[in-house]
Scaffold this motif. Structure first.
Motif, PDB file in Angstrom:
ATOM      1  N   THR A  65       1.108  -1.333  -0.248  1.00 45.60           N
ATOM      2  CA  THR A  65       0.564  -0.036   0.073  1.00 45.60           C
ATOM      3  C   THR A  65       0.293   1.518   0.086  1.00 45.60           C
ATOM      4  O   THR A  65       2.035   1.114  -0.311  1.00 45.60           O
ATOM      5  CB  THR A  65      -1.416  -0.382   0.985  1.00 45.60           C
ATOM      6  OG1 THR A  65      -1.488   1.540   1.185  1.00 45.60           O
ATOM      7  CG2 THR A  65      -0.304   0.143   2.399  1.00 45.60           C
ATOM      8  N   TYR A  66       0.144   2.068  -0.066  1.00 45.99           N
ATOM      9  CA  TYR A  66       1.354   3.965  -0.062  1.00 45.99           C
ATOM     10  C   TYR A  66       0.521   5.179   0.461  1.00 45.99           C
ATOM     11  O   TYR A  66      -0.635   4.862   0.377  1.00 45.99           O
ATOM     12  CB  TYR A  66       1.238   4.111  -0.870  1.00 45.99           C
ATOM     13  CG  TYR A  66       3.050   4.773  -0.844  1.00 45.99           C
ATOM     14  CD1 TYR A  66       4.491   4.324  -0.770  1.00 45.99           C
ATOM     15  CD2 TYR A  66       3.052   6.030  -0.963  1.00 45.99           C
ATOM     16  CE1 TYR A  66       5.578   4.921  -0.021  1.00 45.99           C
ATOM     17  CE2 TYR A  66       4.099   7.162  -0.600  1.00 45.99           C
ATOM     18  CZ  TYR A  66       5.010   6.266  -0.502  1.00 45.99           C
ATOM     19  OH  TYR A  66       6.283   7.234  -0.014  1.00 45.99           O
ATOM     20  N   ASN A  67       1.013   5.271   1.468  1.00 44.53           N
ATOM     21  CA  ASN A  67       0.493   6.734   1.759  1.00 44.53           C
ATOM     22  C   ASN A  67      -1.256   6.455   2.187  1.00 44.53           C
ATOM     23  O   ASN A  67      -1.783   7.778   2.810  1.00 44.53           O
ATOM     24  CB  ASN A  67       0.258   7.739   0.445  1.00 44.53           C
ATOM     25  CG  ASN A  67      -0.027   9.142   1.063  1.00 44.53           C
ATOM     26  OD1 ASN A  67       0.978   9.726   2.123  1.00 44.53           O
ATOM     27  ND2 ASN A  67      -0.742   9.595   0.618  1.00 44.53           N
ATOM     28  N   LYS A  68      -1.414   5.260   2.954  1.00 50.49           N
ATOM     29  CA  LYS A  68      -2.393   5.486   3.690  1.00 50.49           C
ATOM     30  C   LYS A  68      -1.433   4.975   5.256  1.00 50.49           C
ATOM     31  O   LYS A  68      -1.590   4.784   5.972  1.00 50.49           O
ATOM     32  CB  LYS A  68      -2.892   3.890   3.380  1.00 50.49           C
ATOM     33  CG  LYS A  68      -3.930   3.692   2.471  1.00 50.49           C
ATOM     34  CD  LYS A  68      -4.493   2.945   2.190  1.00 50.49           C
ATOM     35  CE  LYS A  68      -5.273   2.722   0.453  1.00 50.49           C
ATOM     36  NZ  LYS A  68      -6.056   1.529   0.674  1.00 50.49           N
ATOM     37  N   THR A  69      -1.663   6.407   5.960  1.00 55.35           N
ATOM     38  CA  THR A  69      -1.607   6.768   7.500  1.00 55.35           C
ATOM     39  C   THR A  69      -3.164   6.343   8.271  1.00 55.35           C
ATOM     40  O   THR A  69      -3.933   6.489   8.230  1.00 55.35           O
ATOM     41  CB  THR A  69      -0.991   7.928   7.245  1.00 55.35           C
ATOM     42  OG1 THR A  69      -1.957   8.774   7.230  1.00 55.35           O
ATOM     43  CG2 THR A  69       0.583   7.852   6.621  1.00 55.35           C
ATOM     44  N   ASP A  70      -2.371   6.055   9.207  1.00 52.50           N
ATOM     45  CA  ASP A  70      -3.160   5.666  10.973  1.00 52.50           C
ATOM     46  C   ASP A  70      -2.912   7.037  11.892  1.00 52.50           C
ATOM     47  O   ASP A  70      -1.655   7.592  11.823  1.00 52.50           O
ATOM     48  CB  ASP A  70      -3.035   4.683  11.234  1.00 52.50           C
ATOM     49  CG  ASP A  70      -3.483   4.937  12.924  1.00 52.50           C
ATOM     50  OD1 ASP A  70      -4.424   5.687  13.602  1.00 52.50           O
ATOM     51  OD2 ASP A  70      -4.348   3.676  12.963  1.00 52.50           O
ATOM     52  N   VAL A  71      -3.429   7.639  12.202  1.00 50.86           N
ATOM     53  CA  VAL A  71      -3.506   8.972  12.936  1.00 50.86           C
ATOM     54  C   VAL A  71      -3.058   9.411  14.958  1.00 50.86           C
ATOM     55  O   VAL A  71      -2.344   9.610  14.541  1.00 50.86           O
ATOM     56  CB  VAL A  71      -4.810   9.999  12.781  1.00 50.86           C
ATOM     57  CG1 VAL A  71      -5.380   9.904  11.195  1.00 50.86           C
ATOM     58  CG2 VAL A  71      -5.979   9.435  13.882  1.00 50.86           C
ATOM     59  N   ALA A  72      -3.225   7.685  14.810  1.00 51.94           N
ATOM     60  CA  ALA A  72      -2.408   7.317  15.822  1.00 51.94           C
ATOM     61  C   ALA A  72      -0.985   6.364  15.854  1.00 51.94           C
ATOM     62  O   ALA A  72      -0.697   6.767  17.069  1.00 51.94           O
ATOM     63  CB  ALA A  72      -3.699   5.931  16.586  1.00 51.94           C
ATOM     64  N   THR A  73      -0.199   7.236  14.864  1.00 46.87           N
ATOM     65  CA  THR A  73       0.662   6.559  14.743  1.00 46.87           C
ATOM     66  C   THR A  73       2.186   7.579  14.287  1.00 46.87           C
ATOM     67  O   THR A  73       1.662   8.430  13.822  1.00 46.87           O
ATOM     68  CB  THR A  73       1.417   5.648  13.305  1.00 46.87           C
ATOM     69  OG1 THR A  73       1.354   6.080  12.130  1.00 46.87           O
ATOM     70  CG2 THR A  73       0.088   4.112  13.397  1.00 46.87           C
ATOM     71  N   PRO A  74       3.033   7.293  15.453  1.00 49.78           N
ATOM     72  CA  PRO A  74       4.199   8.513  14.832  1.00 49.78           C
ATOM     73  C   PRO A  74       4.246   8.463  12.819  1.00 49.78           C
ATOM     74  O   PRO A  74       4.498   7.686  12.653  1.00 49.78           O
ATOM     75  CB  PRO A  74       5.321   8.453  15.586  1.00 49.78           C
ATOM     76  CG  PRO A  74       5.184   6.710  16.439  1.00 49.78           C
ATOM     77  CD  PRO A  74       3.958   6.517  15.720  1.00 49.78           C
ATOM     78  N   PHE A  75       4.513  10.234  13.298  1.00 53.84           N
ATOM     79  CA  PHE A  75       4.817  10.578  11.466  1.00 53.84           C
ATOM     80  C   PHE A  75       5.869  11.303  11.590  1.00 53.84           C
ATOM     81  O   PHE A  75       6.379  12.330  12.781  1.00 53.84           O
ATOM     82  CB  PHE A  75       3.482  11.801  10.820  1.00 53.84           C
ATOM     83  CG  PHE A  75       3.881  11.727   9.561  1.00 53.84           C
ATOM     84  CD1 PHE A  75       4.307  10.911   8.432  1.00 53.84           C
ATOM     85  CD2 PHE A  75       4.686  13.461   9.136  1.00 53.84           C
ATOM     86  CE1 PHE A  75       4.362  11.653   7.575  1.00 53.84           C
ATOM     87  CE2 PHE A  75       4.864  13.702   8.269  1.00 53.84           C
ATOM     88  CZ  PHE A  75       4.795  12.661   7.238  1.00 53.84           C
ATOM     89  N   GLY A  76       7.415  10.371  10.977  1.00 51.48           N
ATOM     90  CA  GLY A  76       8.118  11.939  10.847  1.00 51.48           C
ATOM     91  C   GLY A  76       9.365  10.840  10.122  1.00 51.48           C
ATOM     92  O   GLY A  76       9.018   9.746  10.025  1.00 51.48           O
ATOM     93  N   GLY A  77      10.262  11.534   9.653  1.00 51.74           N
ATOM     94  CA  GLY A  77      11.386  10.721   8.685  1.00 51.74           C
ATOM     95  C   GLY A  77      12.734  10.514   9.145  1.00 51.74           C
ATOM     96  O   GLY A  77      13.153  11.042  10.597  1.00 51.74           O
ATOM     97  N   PHE A  78      13.678  10.209   8.708  1.00 53.15           N
ATOM     98  CA  PHE A  78      15.496  10.133   9.290  1.00 53.15           C
ATOM     99  C   PHE A  78      15.815  10.760   8.301  1.00 53.15           C
ATOM    100  O   PHE A  78      16.117  11.518   7.657  1.00 53.15           O
ATOM    101  CB  PHE A  78      16.046   8.563   8.920  1.00 53.15           C
ATOM    102  CG  PHE A  78      14.969   7.565  10.186  1.00 53.15           C
ATOM    103  CD1 PHE A  78      14.047   7.733  10.828  1.00 53.15           C
ATOM    104  CD2 PHE A  78      15.073   5.812   9.939  1.00 53.15           C
ATOM    105  CE1 PHE A  78      13.524   6.508  11.490  1.00 53.15           C
ATOM    106  CE2 PHE A  78      14.608   5.359  10.327  1.00 53.15           C
ATOM    107  CZ  PHE A  78      13.308   5.757  11.727  1.00 53.15           C
ATOM    108  N   LYS A  79      16.612  10.735   8.601  1.00 63.13           N
ATOM    109  CA  LYS A  79      17.767  11.481   8.190  1.00 63.13           C
ATOM    110  C   LYS A  79      17.531  12.988   7.714  1.00 63.13           C
ATOM    111  O   LYS A  79      17.371  13.448   8.863  1.00 63.13           O
ATOM    112  CB  LYS A  79      18.602  10.935   6.804  1.00 63.13           C
ATOM    113  CG  LYS A  79      19.029   9.267   7.281  1.00 63.13           C
ATOM    114  CD  LYS A  79      19.416   8.986   5.999  1.00 63.13           C
ATOM    115  CE  LYS A  79      19.778   8.129   5.642  1.00 63.13           C
ATOM    116  NZ  LYS A  79      19.200   7.306   4.433  1.00 63.13           N
TER     117      LYS A  79
END
Length: 108
Positions: A65-79
């Motif tokens: 899948t792609y770009n299906k997110t759950d608002v309860a999960t943390p969001f952010g990147g690396f590097k």
């Protein structure tokens, strides 16, 4: 390939060829970029997808899948794709690196 090493914001998907079974080579190529916001893995082999998701240097790894997110999960990147995480219960724990893995649109 320039587009595969930049952090593009828009309707862009890079699909690249690799030799059959060269998963570690694909991981090396994917992790050589200085960015790591999100990545996607499409495969029928769930154990291979989980192996890859553990090795990818990205804040979120989507599986089948792609770009299906759950608002309860943390969001952010690396590097260079961000500092820390937004959302989710783990936000106060800024000293730990968190990885979100989405399998068929459900967070694990």
């Amino acid at each position: 390939m320039y587009i595969a090493q930049e952090e593009s914001f828009g309707p862009v998907m890079v699909i690249s060829k690799f030799k059959n079974g060269d998963v570690d080579g694909v991981l090396r190529r994917a992790n050589t970029t200085e960015y790591g916001l999100a990545s996607g893995v499409f495969t029928k082999d769930l154990s291979k997808a989980l192996y890859i998701s553990e090795k990818l240097e990205a804040g979120t790894v989507f599986i089948n899948t792609y770009n299906k997110t759950d608002v309860a999960t943390p969001f952010g990147g690396f590097k260079q794709s961000g500092f820390g995480k937004d959302l989710g219960k783990l936000v106060p724990s800024s000293l730990i690196t968190h990885l979100t893995v989405q399998i068929n649109g459900k967070a694990t």
